[in-house]
Design an enzyme around this catalytic site. Structure first.
Site, PDB file in Angstrom:
ATOM      1  CD  GLU B  69      -1.710  -2.417   1.389  1.00  0.00           C
ATOM      2  OE1 GLU B  69      -0.589  -2.616   1.912  1.00  0.00           O
ATOM      3  OE2 GLU B  69      -2.508  -3.334   1.134  1.00  0.00           O
ATOM      4  CG  HIS B 138     -10.613  -6.317   7.131  1.00  0.00           C
ATOM      5  ND1 HIS B 138      -9.633  -6.795   7.955  1.00  0.00           N
ATOM      6  CD2 HIS B 138     -10.220  -6.644   5.874  1.00  0.00           C
ATOM      7  CE1 HIS B 138      -8.693  -7.398   7.226  1.00  0.00           C
ATOM      8  NE2 HIS B 138      -9.024  -7.315   5.961  1.00  0.00           N
TER       9      HIS B 138
HETATM   10  C1  LIG Z   1      -2.333  -4.452   4.368  1.00  0.00           C
HETATM   11  C2  LIG Z   1      -3.342  -5.308   3.729  1.00  0.00           C
HETATM   12  N1  LIG Z   1      -3.522  -5.235   2.408  1.00  0.00           N
HETATM   13  C3  LIG Z   1      -4.454  -6.001   1.801  1.00  0.00           C
HETATM   14  C4  LIG Z   1      -5.218  -6.859   2.527  1.00  0.00           C
HETATM   15  C5  LIG Z   1      -6.299  -7.680   1.863  1.00  0.00           C
HETATM   16  N2  LIG Z   1      -5.855  -9.048   1.788  1.00  0.00           N
HETATM   17  C6  LIG Z   1      -6.124  -9.935   2.760  1.00  0.00           C
HETATM   18  S1  LIG Z   1      -5.380 -11.382   2.525  1.00  0.00           S
HETATM   19  C7  LIG Z   1      -4.721 -10.871   1.065  1.00  0.00           C
HETATM   20  C8  LIG Z   1      -3.857 -11.790   0.284  1.00  0.00           C
HETATM   21  C9  LIG Z   1      -2.693 -12.205   1.093  1.00  0.00           C
HETATM   22  O1  LIG Z   1      -1.891 -13.047   0.355  1.00  0.00           O
HETATM   23  P1  LIG Z   1      -0.792 -13.931   1.028  1.00  0.00           P
HETATM   24  O2  LIG Z   1       0.074 -13.094   1.897  1.00  0.00           O
HETATM   25  O3  LIG Z   1      -0.123 -14.697  -0.045  1.00  0.00           O
HETATM   26  O4  LIG Z   1      -1.590 -14.898   1.994  1.00  0.00           O
HETATM   27  P2  LIG Z   1      -2.689 -16.004   1.578  1.00  0.00           P
HETATM   28  O5  LIG Z   1      -3.995 -15.335   1.571  1.00  0.00           O
HETATM   29  O6  LIG Z   1      -2.313 -16.551   0.260  1.00  0.00           O
HETATM   30  O7  LIG Z   1      -2.608 -17.026   2.660  1.00  0.00           O
HETATM   31  C10 LIG Z   1      -5.078  -9.572   0.785  1.00  0.00           C
HETATM   32  C11 LIG Z   1      -4.698  -8.806  -0.398  1.00  0.00           C
HETATM   33  C12 LIG Z   1      -5.008  -6.896   3.911  1.00  0.00           C
HETATM   34  N3  LIG Z   1      -5.743  -7.691   4.715  1.00  0.00           N
HETATM   35  N4  LIG Z   1      -4.060  -6.140   4.492  1.00  0.00           N
END
Ligand SMILES: Cc1ncc(C[n+]2csc(CCOP(=O)(O)OP(=O)(O)O)c2C)c(N)n1
Ligand SMILES: [Mg+2]
Lengths: 331, 337
Positions: B69, B138
């Site tokens: 971000e 959230h």
């Molecule tokens: C700072 C932030 N940005 C975006 C999100 C929205 N978000 C939640 S999980 C996710 C994907 C995370 O990917 P990864 O780290 O690979 O974990 P996975 O979900 O694959 O276990 C996103 C974009 C968030 N919760 N926090």
């Protein structure tokens, strides 16, 4: 002459009882998440949740050598970490049901599931949020002269947050007892790691912070256990942090609102054929640590524990609405 | 209300669709407009607002960013400084906190620090608010925070029509604009005029006229206030409901004129009550001649002094609802029930 021991690392290293317990917890994770999903579908649980079905070996094998004094930081996909670290599924369900008996007294839900008493400092709603916190926990252990280590779980997506880079650097310059465990399930939500990350392996990032980095098959229990074992030994010996990357896959969508537009059915099926629980169980049976009847009993036990957990949650009291500001500050 | 011509009156769409239409119109008209954000491509955004835009405009103009971000918002700021017109989507407004540096220290201040020699025409879209069971990280309503930052404009559409018009106005604005969209409004439907039109930035709108009480609200609270106002009719209370629309700049004239007329003021907002939009509006009235017209103390209704809880009943209790708004109005008439 002694015969070379060609059993997988985990089977050479851990007692049969510990291995059977690991299998039990992996089944528990799977059945717990299926149960949670079912409750969600039936409208008993609201909000959203992120299931780790398919990633159980990564969670469990990373926690094999942790005591309750050791810490973990978890992620939004944190049910598996919580159970692997020793949490009670009844209290987890109670949290999902928003009950006062839940681990967070109904204030946190799935995305903030934690069990501070068993060293789980919490899932996190913020991608990358746990990384610096893990480094802080490792700093405490070092300054307070404790032997505790911290295992920091995070996803492939999190490795592109600034917090990841800042945290790894500080862990390295202060030689802190922390193990960074990246669960690379190929996607951050819909975004492929191969698109979002400039290096082919997340473990390649370790070089920038002068720590060892290794990539392993995250669905191979023993491979994860071995990599984390070495990292934990390093941490406990005061040699500093390590980065372990577990290649794995989530069978379910990112959250409850994922339409899977970014991946194919074939890809999902291909990974389902590499079920980490089935593989671990087959290994245990092949090496005589378990027979089929024993495996069936373990699986059945997980089903029963989940059913009992749901009942506990249903019967538990909800928080009192007048207590909406309770827990904001110390009482 | 405005006269509506029969043809456009039939044109209804959802709040999310209206935002999408605004983006598509802007992208067709101006190749400098690009979309940036997490999972805004094939996924269509966490709330499906950018659905199918990548098919129409391609990945060079609908750019999935890594989960970064601070960097993503900063790249948008740098691009805005140099000729592009980025619309950066935060997946949830809560994640703007990771980008505070670029929003507050850079985007908001660059024009001033550089003595007017630079412009940052960036638009930040921020899905906001509670009511989805997504808990404390959230569900926040942090729009008021940005009201404290000179250099920013902060908008809050309550209807599909405004959601479209505000986005187009934000793009036409030479300075950084933050648009707080409400997650619970995305699926709500309403009349949306065709083509390009701009909802004026800094103009509140009287959504309901009344004589006894002024309710100033923003975003989803406008709808709750309107519903509460209807229930108050039977009790002989005629409430005027002002849709604030813009937190910064704030429309002094519309608010003060209404308070002079009604003699009572209630401010309803979803952010935490303390140090919020209500404080600003209350002070505005207290510092003006409208203060002399008040027949009752000013009342602020905001969120409980707590993070947004997960449990649905707690979550509901934490923010103003139709019944609490109606009860608040009764208090101003000393009609406690
Ligand atoms: C700072 C932030 N940005 C975006 C999100 C929205 N978000 C939640 S999980 C996710 C994907 C995370 O990917 P990864 O780290 O690979 O974990 P996975 O979900 O694959 O276990 C996103 C974009 C968030 N919760 N926090
Ligand atoms: Mg991932």
């Amino acid at each position: 002459m002694a015969k070379a021991d060609n059993r997988p690392f985990a089977l050479r290293t851990y007692a049969p009882e510990k291995l059977r317990e690991a299998l039990r917890r992996m089944y528990l994770i799977r059945r717990f998440e299926e149960g949670a999903e079912d409750c969600y579908m039936r409208g008993l649980i609201h909000g959203t949740m992120h299931l780790s079905i398919g990633q159980e070996a990564s969670a469990m094998a990373s926690c094999m050598e942790l005591t309750d004094a050791d810490k973990i930081t978890s992620t939004h996909r944190g049910h598996g970490h919580c159970i692997a670290k020793g949490a009670n599924v009844g209290r987890m369900f109670a949290e999902f049901f928003g009950k006062e008996t839940g681990y967070c007294h109904g204030r946190g839900g799935s995305m903030h599931i934690a069990d501070v008493k068993t060293g789980n400092l919490g899932a996190n709603g913020i991608v990358g949020g746990g990384l610096p916190i893990a480094v802080g926990a490792a700093l405490s252990a070092k300054r307070l002269g404790k032997p505790d280590v911290t295992v920091c779980f995070f996803g492939d997506g999190a490795n592109n947050e600034g917090a990841f880079h800042e945290a790894l650097n500080m862990a390295a310059i202060w030689k802190l007892p922390v193990v960074f465990v990246c669960e690379n399930n190929r996607y951050g939500m819909s975004t492929p790691a191969s698109y979002a990350t400039a290096v082919p392996n997340i473990s390649d990032r370790a070089a920038a912070y002068a720590m060892p980095g290794i990539t392993v098959d995250g669905n191979d229990f023993s491979a994860v256990a071995e990599a984390v074992h070495h990292a934990i030994r390093r941490a406990r010996n005061g040699e500093g942090p390590s980065l372990v990357e577990n290649l794995t896959y989530r069978w379910r969508g990112h959250s409850k609102s994922d339409r899977n537009r970014y991946r194919t059915k074939e890809e999902i099926e291909e990974w389902m054929a590499r079920d980490p629980i089935a593989r671990f169980q087959a290994d245990l049976i092949a090496h005589g640590i378990l027979d089929q009847a024993g495996a069936d009993a373990i699986a059945a036990e997980a089903v029963a524990a989940v059913a009992a957990g749901v009942e506990f949650a249903k019967a538990s009291p909800a928080p009192d609405i007048s207590e909406v500001t309770r827990y904001v500050h110390a009482e | 209300m405005n006269a509506i011509n029969p043809e456009t009156a039939l044109r209804t769409m959802s709040y999310a669709e209206a935002i999408r239409e605004a983006m598509a119109l802007a992208m067709e008209a101006d190749p400098a407009v690009v979309l940036m954000g997490e999972d805004i491509g094939v996924y269509g955004g966490a709330f499906q607002v950018t659905l199918d835009l990548i098919e129409r405009f391609g990945p060079d103009r609908v750019m999935d960013t890594p989960i970064s971000e601070l960097g993503g918002a900063g790249v948008a700021v740098g691009a805005a400084l140099t000729g592009l017109k980025p619309i950066y989507e935060f997946q949830f407004s809560d994640f703007a906190m990771l980008a505070m540096e670029q929003i507050v220290n850079q985007a908001a201040k660059l024009r001033y620090m550089l003595g007017g020699e630079a412009a940052v025409p960036v638009v930040f879209r921020l899905p906001s608010g509670s009511g989805t069971g997504a808990a404390a990280q959230h569900s926040q309503s942090i729009e008021a925070w940005f009201g404290h930052v000179p250099g920013l404009k902060v908008l809050q559409p309550s209807t599909p029509e405004d959601a479209k018009g505000m986005l187009l106005a934000a793009l036409a604005d030479p300075d950084p604009v933050m648009i707080f969209e409400h997650k619970l409004l995305y699926k709500t439907r309403g009349h949306v005029p065709a083509g390009r039109y701009l909802t004026p930035i800094g103009k509140a709108l009287v959504r309901r006229t009344g004589t006894d009480l002024t309710i100033v609200a923003g975003s989803i609270m406008v709808h709750r206030a309107l519903e509460a106002a209807e229930t108050l009719v039977a009790e002989g209370i005629s409430a005027e409901v002002i849709d604030l629309r813009s937190i910064r700049p704030i429309d002094h004239a519309t608010i003060l004129a209404s308070v002079r007329k009604t003699g009572r003021l209630m401010v309803v907002y979803e952010g935490v009550k303390a140090f919020g939009v209500g404080a600003e509006i209350s002070a505005l009235v207290a510092e003006s001649d409208a203060f002399d017209y008040l027949d009752a103390p000013i009342l602020r209704l905001g969120a409980a002094d707590a993070p947004v809880p997960y449990n649905p009943d707690l979550e509901r209790a934490a923010v103003p609802q139709v019944d609490t708004i109606a009860a608040g109005a009764r208090r101003l008439f000393r009609r406690e029930v």
